[in-house]
Design an enzyme around this catalytic site. Structure first.
Site, PDB file in Angstrom:
ATOM      1  N   SER A  15       0.849  -1.198   0.000  1.00 55.85           N
ATOM      2  CA  SER A  15       0.000   0.000   0.000  1.00 55.85           C
ATOM      3  C   SER A  15       0.879   1.239   0.000  1.00 55.85           C
ATOM      4  O   SER A  15       2.060   1.161  -0.346  1.00 55.85           O
ATOM      5  CB  SER A  15      -0.937  -0.038   1.215  1.00 55.85           C
ATOM      6  N   ASN A  16       0.334   2.380   0.370  1.00 56.34           N
ATOM      7  CA  ASN A  16       1.124   3.615   0.407  1.00 56.34           C
ATOM      8  C   ASN A  16       0.612   4.504   1.535  1.00 56.34           C
ATOM      9  O   ASN A  16      -0.333   4.141   2.244  1.00 56.34           O
ATOM     10  CB  ASN A  16       1.066   4.315  -0.954  1.00 56.34           C
TER      11      ASN A  16
END
Ligand code: CTP
Length: 210
Positions: A15-16
């Site tokens: 993810s980020n």
């Protein structure tokens, strides 16, 4: 709004750092101006805003299905989500155990939701993208505006300490087909209002053409 999560195994994902704050601020600002708003969001720690239809998704594929499904009925589409560009080629059904060796992950490309929106865009629709950049901000913003067939792109500097991911403020540049508007450092709420001011102008210009 928000990030997407791309599963690796039952407990892990890619993810980020997107918090969803910019997308939620845009949805709330549009709702306050009287728009009927649908907010498609990846996993974030923010509560459903009042008066807004919220669709919660996890992966980029789920986001694509929700956004492209809603798109034909929309007058304005703003794509502020930090969609993962890649996902693991397969999600292991059992937890990956550690061994004494390293681990190689095969990644495959996710579809570009914004580019698909651009290709399917109806003439009356206003399509706004974001660009998260660490370098060559303006030329990259202009390239994405052109290649994704957008009306407006909001260029973010992700390396600044007060701009971009997971902070309350933002300092963006709005790039349209004919103009470039650098905005000052503002709260994400004030940035949302400046973006919507521009959207209202673009809607008006399209209404005159029709
Ligand atoms: N976007 C999208 N689907 C993707 C990737 C990005 O819809 N799979 C959208 C984002 O929501 C944003 C815009 O495209 O509005 C630009 O995203 P950004 O990450 O800046 O650019 P990319 O096109 O992914 O290019 P790069 O990561 O190489 O800069």
């Amino acid at each position: 709004a928000g990030p997407t999560r791309e599963p690796i195994d039952p407990v892990r994902f890619l993810s980020n750092r997107s918090s969803g704050k910019m997308g939620f601020a845009l949805a709330q600002a549009a709702q306050r101006r009287g728009a009927a708003v649908t907010l498609v969001t990846g996993p974030v720690a923010l509560a459903d805003p009042w008066g807004i239809d919220v669709i919660r998704v996890t992966t980029a594929e789920e986001m694509a299905a929700a956004v492209l499904g809603q798109a034909p009925a929309m007058d304005v589409i703003i794509k502020s989500a930090a969609v993962a560009d890649f996902r693991p080629a397969s999600c292991q059904s059992l937890k990956i155990k550690k061994t004494n060796q390293g681990l190689r992950l095969d990644l495959i490309k996710n579809r570009d939701i914004l580019a698909e929106l651009g290709h399917r865009r109806q003439p009356h629709q206003v399509l706004v993208g974001f660009a998260a950049e660490s370098h060559d901000h303006l030329s990259e913003g202009q390239r994405k505006l052109r290649e994704k067939n957008l009306d407006l792109i909001v260029v973010n500097d992700i390396l600044g300490s007060e701009t971009g991911f997971d902070v309350a403020t933002n300092q963006v540049t709005l790039i349209g087909r004919k103009e470039i508007h650098p905005l000052p450092l503002l709260s994400k709420e004030a940035t949302a209002d400046r973006i919507l001011d521009r959207v209202v102008t673009l809607l008006g210009e399209k209404a005159i053409k029709e």
